[in-house]
Design an enzyme around this catalytic site. Sequence first.
Site, PDB file in Angstrom:
ATOM      1  N   GLY A 114       0.811  -1.209   0.000  1.00  0.00           N
ATOM      2  CA  GLY A 114       0.000   0.000   0.000  1.00  0.00           C
ATOM      3  C   GLY A 114       0.841   1.253   0.000  1.00  0.00           C
ATOM      4  O   GLY A 114       2.074   1.203   0.018  1.00  0.00           O
ATOM      5  N   GLU A 157      -3.620  -2.860  -3.378  1.00  0.00           N
ATOM      6  CA  GLU A 157      -4.339  -1.836  -2.613  1.00  0.00           C
ATOM      7  C   GLU A 157      -4.578  -0.592  -3.478  1.00  0.00           C
ATOM      8  O   GLU A 157      -3.731   0.287  -3.511  1.00  0.00           O
ATOM      9  CB  GLU A 157      -3.566  -1.482  -1.359  1.00  0.00           C
ATOM     10  CG  GLU A 157      -3.316  -2.660  -0.422  1.00  0.00           C
ATOM     11  CD  GLU A 157      -2.579  -2.272   0.843  1.00  0.00           C
ATOM     12  OE1 GLU A 157      -2.720  -1.116   1.326  1.00  0.00           O
ATOM     13  OE2 GLU A 157      -1.832  -3.109   1.353  1.00  0.00           O
ATOM     14  N   TYR A 279       0.506  -0.420  15.697  1.00  0.00           N
ATOM     15  CA  TYR A 279       0.869   0.983  15.622  1.00  0.00           C
ATOM     16  C   TYR A 279      -0.402   1.794  15.866  1.00  0.00           C
ATOM     17  O   TYR A 279      -1.511   1.249  15.905  1.00  0.00           O
ATOM     18  CB  TYR A 279       1.476   1.340  14.268  1.00  0.00           C
ATOM     19  CG  TYR A 279       0.519   1.157  13.110  1.00  0.00           C
ATOM     20  CD1 TYR A 279      -0.216   2.228  12.608  1.00  0.00           C
ATOM     21  CD2 TYR A 279       0.324  -0.100  12.531  1.00  0.00           C
ATOM     22  CE1 TYR A 279      -1.119   2.054  11.559  1.00  0.00           C
ATOM     23  CE2 TYR A 279      -0.563  -0.277  11.483  1.00  0.00           C
ATOM     24  CZ  TYR A 279      -1.278   0.799  11.007  1.00  0.00           C
ATOM     25  OH  TYR A 279      -2.178   0.622   9.972  1.00  0.00           O
TER      26      TYR A 279
END
Length: 392
Positions: A114, A157, A279
């Site tokens: 991505g 993506e 994250y």
Amino acid sequence: MEVSSKVQIFNIRLFLFICMYSSQKLIFISIIASKQRSFLLNLLPCLRKPKPFKYFSFPPSFSLSNSMSLPAKLWLKALTVTVTSSNSAQFSSFTQTVQQKNPSVKTLLSIGGGGNDTIADTFASMASQPSRRKSFIDSSINLARSYNFHGIDLDWEYPDTTTHMTNFGTLLTELRAAVANESQTSGNTELLLAAAVFRSADYYTINYPIESISNSLDWINVMAYDFYGSAWNSSRDRTGPPAALYNATASQVNGDAGITSWVEAGLGADKIALGLPFYGYAWRLLNADEHGLFAPADGPADGPAIRTDGSINYKDIRDFISQNGTQTEYNATVVTNYCYSGTTWIGYDDTQSISAKVSYAKQKGLLGYFSWQVSGDDNDWALSQTASTTWG
């Protein structure tokens, strides 16, 4: 994308995945691989101690501090996937290295990624014509076999038009047929096939090719995160839960709605792995006294470990908390964690959220879970251990 007669070269992301896989359940953890042999051999207790069914993934890079692409090439004229000579040794030794601690570990080669329109455009160009698809498929299979991988994973993506989705389905169907044919011809076990997909069964109303996915792939990795980000125009002015499992408001994006959409579209729950982010995202609060979910904010916060897009690894969030006497909160209704100190506010998944999500995956009969990415975990592997223990 136009393809000229001149050879054009685009960098694509080529990832390595390792797994302990069975037909029953899947646990899939994404981590950054290192050139250091000791790191691969001492990754996680759950890798060192064989269990009935575990799955791990390694997107390889040259350090644990970044997750950029390994320099691989997709030759646009021929649309073949290759590994550069400078990286060949790392690919050649990868499977053998990770299997030293557990021979049951399987490895997969993932192509794509991505955050780069060129990657998506190249996928779209490749999938648009039969000859291009064949070149891509043949070279992917050959590459996987040459480097002793046990499967292939595609990370497009995203297919963002109806035509792209149709072509994606055709690509998967042809890839499955080619893998079956190669297995029959070579006598080798069929390569595993997987794909990373959007949080829901449609990409902003454009439906995924469910039948092709169900018939062609062994599983999908549902990226149930990045719902809110502090640098995005759509969410920079309010804090938000980046990977909420449930609704906080009627219109809120959430993981449960995405998983439900895949099942309701006709895909078996046992072909779905739930994504877990290691994250979070950091916002700058407009008022330090307003520090809950959806509090007024003004884009990404500043900090040594905060990237320009506002993202920050879990291990750095834990450091921020310990160094600043930060207030931490867990919202069990939404299933998200957040912390704040002064005008810095961070939304993320801590052990409570990870445990709740893995329990959810078990209860829903999902194949398992994966994370992006284990290199973001802390030095004690707190999130990884929590996920593994919760799954059992």
